[in-house]
Design a protein around this motif. Structure first.
Motif, PDB file in Angstrom:
ATOM      1  N   SER A 299       4.178   0.853  -8.348  1.00 47.62           N
ATOM      2  CA  SER A 299       3.144   1.611  -7.544  1.00 47.62           C
ATOM      3  C   SER A 299       3.251   1.383  -6.122  1.00 47.62           C
ATOM      4  CB  SER A 299       1.834   1.857  -8.112  1.00 47.62           C
ATOM      5  OG  SER A 299       1.453   0.306  -8.049  1.00 47.62           O
ATOM      6  N   LEU A 300       3.221  -0.091  -5.759  1.00 51.17           N
ATOM      7  CA  LEU A 300       3.236  -0.399  -4.419  1.00 51.17           C
ATOM      8  C   LEU A 300       4.462  -0.220  -3.895  1.00 51.17           C
ATOM      9  CD1 LEU A 300       0.579  -3.298  -4.133  1.00 51.17           C
ATOM     10  CD2 LEU A 300       0.784  -1.045  -2.897  1.00 51.17           C
ATOM     11  N   ASP A 301       5.680  -0.694  -4.574  1.00 50.39           N
ATOM     12  CA  ASP A 301       6.696  -0.783  -4.038  1.00 50.39           C
ATOM     13  C   ASP A 301       7.799   0.347  -4.144  1.00 50.39           C
ATOM     14  OD1 ASP A 301       6.153  -3.440  -3.361  1.00 50.39           O
ATOM     15  OD2 ASP A 301       6.521  -3.931  -5.688  1.00 50.39           O
TER      16      ASP A 301
ATOM     17  N   LEU B  20       4.459  -8.015   9.656  1.00 50.00           N
ATOM     18  CA  LEU B  20       4.299  -8.563   8.224  1.00 50.00           C
ATOM     19  C   LEU B  20       5.412  -9.617   8.409  1.00 50.00           C
ATOM     20  CD1 LEU B  20       3.365  -5.791   5.832  1.00 50.00           C
ATOM     21  CD2 LEU B  20       1.760  -6.944   7.230  1.00 50.00           C
ATOM     22  N   VAL B  21       5.203 -10.757   9.112  1.00 54.65           N
ATOM     23  CA  VAL B  21       6.196 -11.665   9.021  1.00 54.65           C
ATOM     24  C   VAL B  21       5.960 -12.988   8.025  1.00 54.65           C
ATOM     25  CG1 VAL B  21       6.875 -11.247  11.406  1.00 54.65           C
ATOM     26  CG2 VAL B  21       4.629 -12.621  11.217  1.00 54.65           C
TER      27      VAL B  21
ATOM     28  N   THR C 133      10.751 -12.410   4.758  1.00 57.92           N
ATOM     29  CA  THR C 133       9.278 -11.924   5.323  1.00 57.92           C
ATOM     30  C   THR C 133       8.871 -10.468   4.478  1.00 57.92           C
ATOM     31  OG1 THR C 133      10.202 -10.353   6.895  1.00 57.92           O
ATOM     32  CG2 THR C 133       9.599 -12.650   7.561  1.00 57.92           C
ATOM     33  N   CYS C 134       7.713 -10.448   4.331  1.00 56.06           N
ATOM     34  CA  CYS C 134       7.063  -9.037   3.721  1.00 56.06           C
ATOM     35  C   CYS C 134       7.841  -7.897   4.365  1.00 56.06           C
ATOM     36  CB  CYS C 134       5.675  -9.059   3.928  1.00 56.06           C
ATOM     37  SG  CYS C 134       4.814 -10.446   2.897  1.00 56.06           S
ATOM     38  N   ALA C 135       7.941  -7.773   5.621  1.00 56.67           N
ATOM     39  CA  ALA C 135       8.767  -6.952   6.462  1.00 56.67           C
ATOM     40  C   ALA C 135       9.982  -6.457   5.835  1.00 56.67           C
ATOM     41  CB  ALA C 135       8.529  -7.084   8.121  1.00 56.67           C
ATOM     42  N   GLU C 136      10.784  -7.647   5.752  1.00 61.58           N
ATOM     43  CA  GLU C 136      12.134  -7.535   5.227  1.00 61.58           C
ATOM     44  C   GLU C 136      12.048  -6.916   4.036  1.00 61.58           C
ATOM     45  OE1 GLU C 136      16.213  -7.431   5.392  1.00 61.58           O
ATOM     46  OE2 GLU C 136      14.701  -7.920   7.059  1.00 61.58           O
TER      47      GLU C 136
ATOM     48  N   CYS D 147       2.143  -9.908   0.118  1.00 60.66           N
ATOM     49  CA  CYS D 147       2.822  -8.785   0.838  1.00 60.66           C
ATOM     50  C   CYS D 147       1.885  -7.780   0.368  1.00 60.66           C
ATOM     51  CB  CYS D 147       4.331  -8.643   0.188  1.00 60.66           C
ATOM     52  SG  CYS D 147       5.265  -9.811   0.672  1.00 60.66           S
ATOM     53  N   LYS D 148       1.860  -7.208  -0.896  1.00 60.23           N
ATOM     54  CA  LYS D 148       0.762  -6.306  -1.364  1.00 60.23           C
ATOM     55  C   LYS D 148      -0.523  -6.298  -0.716  1.00 60.23           C
ATOM     56  CE  LYS D 148       3.159  -5.100  -5.763  1.00 60.23           C
ATOM     57  NZ  LYS D 148       2.833  -5.058  -7.325  1.00 60.23           N
ATOM     58  N   PRO D 149      -1.455  -7.431  -0.734  1.00 67.03           N
ATOM     59  CA  PRO D 149      -2.608  -7.186  -0.008  1.00 67.03           C
ATOM     60  C   PRO D 149      -2.622  -6.725   1.460  1.00 67.03           C
ATOM     61  CG  PRO D 149      -2.525  -9.098  -1.331  1.00 67.03           C
ATOM     62  CD  PRO D 149      -1.117  -8.651  -1.464  1.00 67.03           C
TER      63      PRO D 149
END
Length: 240
Positions: A128-130, A175-176, A186-189, A225-227
């Motif tokens: 759902s989040l991804d 989001l690093v 990173t979350c961004a990646e 990452c999700k939060p």
């Protein structure tokens, strides 16, 4: 020179059948006094035969080694009391022992299946989040934002804003946060690969390309990452 009581598995296999070897090893183990060095040696010899004859069902699941340790302990606790019952099987003792360990007795096979089912359910919850949020030709599979925040707002109202995806993309790039010793992850990646590729990249592929263990990747995504992503959505929607 005193000869060792224990001979190599290969040497024994040259002279006796697998059934004979296992039966003798189990009998020898069960005759030893509990919590003694002799009993430990007898079990080590028995377990080496169990593995050599490929009796336990195997699995590539990362939790399989821990599961096999549990089975090994339970095997040592139950084999002596259930030995005769297993040996009474209609087919070979190796076959009967394999059925007992994997299905009827210790249920190793079923436990492996449970691990796989747990992973499937977990992946379904995390999808759902991804899911990809980019536009374009996506065969009608563009996910809704409700999947990201468990239904707390209507995604369609935000998707119609012309600048929403641009703002979202820019925010994601900030989001690093990354796991220790893995600055490349990173979350961004992660979300660039998950959201803005068509088709979205699988976590197993991300793990391999970023050289980060799969379980560590999933834990970082879940805990950090999700939060952060949810917070971005709320801010873009004018929420808290």
């Amino acid at each position: 020179m005193v000869k060792s009581k224990y001979v190599s598995v290969n040497q024994m296999c040259n002279d006796k059948s697998n059934d004979d070897l296992l039966c003798e090893a189990i009998a020898n183990f069960c005759q030893q006094t509990p919590e003694t060095r002799e009993r430990d040696k007898a079990f080590a010899h028995l377990w080496s035969l169990i593995l050599k004859f490929q009796i336990p069902r195997t699995s590539p699941h990362p939790r399989y080694p821990d599961l096999l340790q549990e089975i090994q302990l339970e095997f040592s606790q139950r084999i002596c009391t259930e030995f005769e019952q297993i040996k009474a099987g209609k087919k070979s003792f190796v076959h009967s022992l394999r059925l007992w360990m994997n299905w009827y007795g210790l249920r190793l096979g079923f436990r492996i299946m449970d691990l796989d089912r747990e992973d499937k359910k977990k992946n379904e919850r995390e999808t759902s989040l991804d899911a990809p949020i980019s536009g374009g030709n996506n065969d009608g599979n563009t996910p809704t934002l409700v999947d990201v925040t468990a239904g707390k707002f209507d995604p369609m109202e935000t998707l119609i804003r012309e600048d929403f995806k641009e703002k979202l993309s820019a925010a994601i790039q900030t989001l690093v946060c990354h796991p220790k010793d893995y600055p490349q992850c990173t979350c961004a990646e992660i979300y660039k690969r998950r959201f803005y590729r068509n088709p979205p990249q699988k976590f197993t592929e991300i793990s391999k390309e970023l050289n980060l263990p799969y379980q560590a990747l999933m834990a970082h995504n879940r805990r950090k990452c999700k939060p952060l992503l949810k917070k971005i959505y709320n801010e873009l929607l004018g929420g808290e």
